[in-house]
Design a protein around this motif. Structure first.
Motif, PDB file in Angstrom:
ATOM      1  N   VAL A 143       7.571  -8.080  -9.074  1.00 15.48           N
ATOM      2  CA  VAL A 143       6.766  -7.271  -9.979  1.00 15.48           C
ATOM      3  C   VAL A 143       6.450  -5.958  -9.267  1.00 15.48           C
ATOM      4  O   VAL A 143       6.816  -5.767  -8.108  1.00 15.48           O
ATOM      5  CB  VAL A 143       5.460  -7.996 -10.388  1.00 15.48           C
ATOM      6  CG1 VAL A 143       5.766  -9.290 -11.122  1.00 15.48           C
ATOM      7  CG2 VAL A 143       4.579  -8.275  -9.177  1.00 15.48           C
ATOM      8  N   THR A 144       5.771  -5.037  -9.937  1.00 11.55           N
ATOM      9  CA  THR A 144       5.341  -3.814  -9.276  1.00 11.55           C
ATOM     10  C   THR A 144       4.032  -4.080  -8.538  1.00 11.55           C
ATOM     11  O   THR A 144       3.325  -5.048  -8.822  1.00 11.55           O
ATOM     12  CB  THR A 144       5.125  -2.673 -10.279  1.00 11.55           C
ATOM     13  OG1 THR A 144       3.958  -2.972 -11.073  1.00 11.55           O
ATOM     14  CG2 THR A 144       6.341  -2.483 -11.180  1.00 11.55           C
ATOM     15  N   LEU A 145       3.687  -3.193  -7.613  1.00 13.87           N
ATOM     16  CA  LEU A 145       2.453  -3.376  -6.860  1.00 13.87           C
ATOM     17  C   LEU A 145       1.236  -3.300  -7.776  1.00 13.87           C
ATOM     18  O   LEU A 145       0.271  -4.054  -7.602  1.00 13.87           O
ATOM     19  CB  LEU A 145       2.358  -2.313  -5.755  1.00 13.87           C
ATOM     20  CG  LEU A 145       1.153  -2.441  -4.822  1.00 13.87           C
ATOM     21  CD1 LEU A 145       1.143  -3.786  -4.117  1.00 13.87           C
ATOM     22  CD2 LEU A 145       1.148  -1.295  -3.815  1.00 13.87           C
ATOM     23  N   GLU A 146       1.277  -2.417  -8.755  1.00 14.86           N
ATOM     24  CA  GLU A 146       0.164  -2.318  -9.706  1.00 14.86           C
ATOM     25  C   GLU A 146      -0.008  -3.626 -10.466  1.00 14.86           C
ATOM     26  O   GLU A 146      -1.132  -4.112 -10.663  1.00 14.86           O
ATOM     27  CB  GLU A 146       0.413  -1.164 -10.676  1.00 14.86           C
ATOM     28  CG  GLU A 146      -0.684  -0.995 -11.717  1.00 14.86           C
ATOM     29  CD  GLU A 146      -0.378   0.112 -12.709  1.00 14.86           C
ATOM     30  OE1 GLU A 146      -1.254   0.405 -13.547  1.00 14.86           O
ATOM     31  OE2 GLU A 146       0.745   0.669 -12.666  1.00 14.86           O
ATOM     32  N   GLN A 147       1.099  -4.202 -10.910  1.00 13.64           N
ATOM     33  CA  GLN A 147       1.036  -5.461 -11.650  1.00 13.64           C
ATOM     34  C   GLN A 147       0.605  -6.611 -10.743  1.00 13.64           C
ATOM     35  O   GLN A 147      -0.124  -7.514 -11.172  1.00 13.64           O
ATOM     36  CB  GLN A 147       2.395  -5.725 -12.285  1.00 13.64           C
ATOM     37  CG  GLN A 147       2.718  -4.701 -13.369  1.00 13.64           C
ATOM     38  CD  GLN A 147       4.205  -4.514 -13.582  1.00 13.64           C
ATOM     39  OE1 GLN A 147       5.024  -5.002 -12.796  1.00 13.64           O
ATOM     40  NE2 GLN A 147       4.562  -3.807 -14.642  1.00 13.64           N
ATOM     41  N   PHE A 148       1.032  -6.583  -9.499  1.00 14.32           N
ATOM     42  CA  PHE A 148       0.640  -7.597  -8.533  1.00 14.32           C
ATOM     43  C   PHE A 148      -0.875  -7.565  -8.330  1.00 14.32           C
ATOM     44  O   PHE A 148      -1.540  -8.605  -8.338  1.00 14.32           O
ATOM     45  CB  PHE A 148       1.358  -7.337  -7.206  1.00 14.32           C
ATOM     46  CG  PHE A 148       1.148  -8.392  -6.155  1.00 14.32           C
ATOM     47  CD1 PHE A 148       2.072  -9.404  -5.967  1.00 14.32           C
ATOM     48  CD2 PHE A 148       0.031  -8.370  -5.331  1.00 14.32           C
ATOM     49  CE1 PHE A 148       1.889 -10.375  -4.990  1.00 14.32           C
ATOM     50  CE2 PHE A 148      -0.175  -9.336  -4.359  1.00 14.32           C
ATOM     51  CZ  PHE A 148       0.753 -10.334  -4.182  1.00 14.32           C
ATOM     52  N   THR A 149      -1.425  -6.360  -8.156  1.00 11.13           N
ATOM     53  CA  THR A 149      -2.863  -6.204  -7.947  1.00 11.13           C
ATOM     54  C   THR A 149      -3.652  -6.676  -9.161  1.00 11.13           C
ATOM     55  O   THR A 149      -4.696  -7.334  -9.046  1.00 11.13           O
ATOM     56  CB  THR A 149      -3.201  -4.737  -7.641  1.00 11.13           C
ATOM     57  OG1 THR A 149      -2.467  -4.317  -6.484  1.00 11.13           O
ATOM     58  CG2 THR A 149      -4.688  -4.554  -7.388  1.00 11.13           C
ATOM     59  N   GLU A 150      -3.133  -6.367 -10.349  1.00  8.00           N
ATOM     60  CA  GLU A 150      -3.795  -6.816 -11.574  1.00  8.00           C
ATOM     61  C   GLU A 150      -3.793  -8.334 -11.663  1.00  8.00           C
ATOM     62  O   GLU A 150      -4.793  -8.953 -12.066  1.00  8.00           O
ATOM     63  CB  GLU A 150      -3.095  -6.210 -12.789  1.00  8.00           C
ATOM     64  CG  GLU A 150      -3.760  -6.562 -14.113  1.00  8.00           C
ATOM     65  CD  GLU A 150      -3.038  -5.946 -15.296  1.00  8.00           C
ATOM     66  OE1 GLU A 150      -3.418  -6.269 -16.440  1.00  8.00           O
ATOM     67  OE2 GLU A 150      -2.090  -5.165 -15.092  1.00  8.00           O
ATOM     68  N   LEU A 151      -2.695  -8.946 -11.272  1.00  7.13           N
ATOM     69  CA  LEU A 151      -2.612 -10.404 -11.295  1.00  7.13           C
ATOM     70  C   LEU A 151      -3.609 -11.025 -10.317  1.00  7.13           C
ATOM     71  O   LEU A 151      -4.258 -12.031 -10.631  1.00  7.13           O
ATOM     72  CB  LEU A 151      -1.190 -10.847 -10.965  1.00  7.13           C
ATOM     73  CG  LEU A 151      -0.905 -12.351 -10.976  1.00  7.13           C
ATOM     74  CD1 LEU A 151      -1.202 -12.943 -12.338  1.00  7.13           C
ATOM     75  CD2 LEU A 151       0.539 -12.616 -10.580  1.00  7.13           C
ATOM     76  N   GLU A 152      -3.748 -10.420  -9.125  1.00  9.30           N
ATOM     77  CA  GLU A 152      -4.731 -10.917  -8.156  1.00  9.30           C
ATOM     78  C   GLU A 152      -6.130 -10.962  -8.767  1.00  9.30           C
ATOM     79  O   GLU A 152      -6.876 -11.915  -8.586  1.00  9.30           O
ATOM     80  CB  GLU A 152      -4.745 -10.023  -6.921  1.00  9.30           C
ATOM     81  CG  GLU A 152      -3.554 -10.200  -5.996  1.00  9.30           C
ATOM     82  CD  GLU A 152      -3.623  -9.266  -4.812  1.00  9.30           C
ATOM     83  OE1 GLU A 152      -3.405  -9.728  -3.676  1.00  9.30           O
ATOM     84  OE2 GLU A 152      -3.896  -8.056  -5.022  1.00  9.30           O
ATOM     85  N   LYS A 153      -6.476  -9.910  -9.494  1.00 14.26           N
ATOM     86  CA  LYS A 153      -7.804  -9.839 -10.103  1.00 14.26           C
ATOM     87  C   LYS A 153      -7.978 -10.911 -11.180  1.00 14.26           C
ATOM     88  O   LYS A 153      -9.072 -11.455 -11.350  1.00 14.26           O
ATOM     89  CB  LYS A 153      -8.025  -8.455 -10.707  1.00 14.26           C
ATOM     90  CG  LYS A 153      -8.043  -7.329  -9.690  1.00 14.26           C
ATOM     91  CD  LYS A 153      -8.157  -5.973 -10.369  1.00 14.26           C
ATOM     92  CE  LYS A 153      -8.140  -4.841  -9.369  1.00 14.26           C
ATOM     93  NZ  LYS A 153      -8.187  -3.509 -10.024  1.00 14.26           N
ATOM     94  N   ASN A 154      -6.903 -11.205 -11.894  1.00 15.10           N
ATOM     95  CA  ASN A 154      -6.984 -12.171 -12.991  1.00 15.10           C
ATOM     96  C   ASN A 154      -6.975 -13.622 -12.519  1.00 15.10           C
ATOM     97  O   ASN A 154      -7.314 -14.525 -13.286  1.00 15.10           O
ATOM     98  CB  ASN A 154      -5.829 -11.954 -13.965  1.00 15.10           C
ATOM     99  CG  ASN A 154      -5.985 -10.679 -14.776  1.00 15.10           C
ATOM    100  OD1 ASN A 154      -7.065 -10.098 -14.821  1.00 15.10           O
ATOM    101  ND2 ASN A 154      -4.910 -10.237 -15.398  1.00 15.10           N
ATOM    102  N   CYS A 155      -6.557 -13.843 -11.259  1.00  9.79           N
ATOM    103  CA  CYS A 155      -6.443 -15.218 -10.770  1.00  9.79           C
ATOM    104  C   CYS A 155      -7.761 -15.976 -10.855  1.00  9.79           C
ATOM    105  O   CYS A 155      -7.778 -17.187 -11.118  1.00  9.79           O
ATOM    106  CB  CYS A 155      -5.941 -15.215  -9.320  1.00  9.79           C
ATOM    107  SG  CYS A 155      -4.187 -14.855  -9.148  1.00  9.79           S
ATOM    108  N   VAL A 156      -8.869 -15.281 -10.635  1.00 11.21           N
ATOM    109  CA  VAL A 156     -10.163 -15.967 -10.615  1.00 11.21           C
ATOM    110  C   VAL A 156     -10.566 -16.480 -11.993  1.00 11.21           C
ATOM    111  O   VAL A 156     -11.493 -17.287 -12.116  1.00 11.21           O
ATOM    112  CB  VAL A 156     -11.268 -15.051 -10.052  1.00 11.21           C
ATOM    113  CG1 VAL A 156     -10.985 -14.697  -8.607  1.00 11.21           C
ATOM    114  CG2 VAL A 156     -11.413 -13.792 -10.884  1.00 11.21           C
TER     115      VAL A 156
END
Length: 231
Positions: A143-156
């Motif tokens: 994925v892109t880094l932006e999408q990766f970061t967004e996914l990290e935030k959504n994990c919780v």
């Protein structure tokens, strides 16, 4: 994840009928890596085995940090049993591998398969774990880094966060000046099953690290952990 489209790691046609065995670098031609490695076609004959599927989610991350070269962001998580692993899990009886993996990813990290489904184009390998009578399928998803970061935030907000998943981590891919801190130290954590080997293979397969670099990291991980002044 948002409605932002996540590109496939490879733009190619892929299906279970044309999946190739992975290339294993010389530095990883060891029993803990190659043991039980089978083709997907072979796994279809093992109808009495349980099945599981996991995925390495990663994004290119060029540039450096205060501690070393970033190279990429790779997601792993701390499991309920205190070990590190990749998101994914057990497939239901008769459940399609792709459907089951997308379901498990949604439950554990909030992955949205309607936006970017994991497909056979993301497939990497299959291994048989005879002690547990399990067939393990592994996928690598870029994925892109932006999408990766967004996914990290959504994990919780994922359904299994705080239950099966106790937190997500980025793998440190640098080695610090003491020749141990960073990736060599991280590799001395406890990993579930073959997750450590899968991480190293993903680094090689995606050309994030060269075979020589992986060999050097393994040497430092195994030989420097008891040396003084490593922390």
């Amino acid at each position: 994840m948002s409605s932002m489209e996540i590109p496939s790691s490879e733009q190619k046609e892929a299906s279970p009928s044309n999946l190739a065995m992975p290339e294993i670098p010389k530095c990883l031609q060891i029993r803990s890596v190659t043991k039980g490695l089978i083709s997907f076609a072979e796994s279809l004959q093992m109808t009495d085995c349980g099945r599981a599927a996991h995925a390495c989610i990663w994004a290119p991350h060029p540039g450096g940090s205060n501690f070393g070269e970033c190279r990429a962001a790779i997601m792993m998580h701390l499991r309920f049993d205190g070990t590190f692993g990749f998101p994914g899990g057990l497939l239901e009886p008769e459940e399609d591998v792709i459907d089951g993996l997308n379901r498990e990813m949604a439950e554990e990290i909030g992955w949205n398969p309607t936006v970017r489904p994991i497909t056979w184009a993301d497939y990497y390998s299959t291994q048989l774990e005879p002690r547990k009578n399990m067939v393990l399928h592994f996928f690598i998803v870029q994925v892109t880094l932006e999408q990766f970061t967004e996914l990290e935030k959504n994990c919780v907000s994922a359904p299994e966060y705080g239950n099966e998943v106790l937190g997500t981590v980025r793998v440190p891919l640098y080695t610090m000046a003491n020749e141990y801190s960073g990736l060599p130290a991280f590799l001395n954590n406890k990993f579930i099953g073959i997750a450590k080997q899968q991480l190293l293979l993903a680094l090689y397969h995606q050309k994030i690290m060269t075979e020589q670099e992986i060999a050097e990291v393994l040497f430092k991980s195994q030989n420097y952990k008891l040396a003084p002044n490593r922390f």
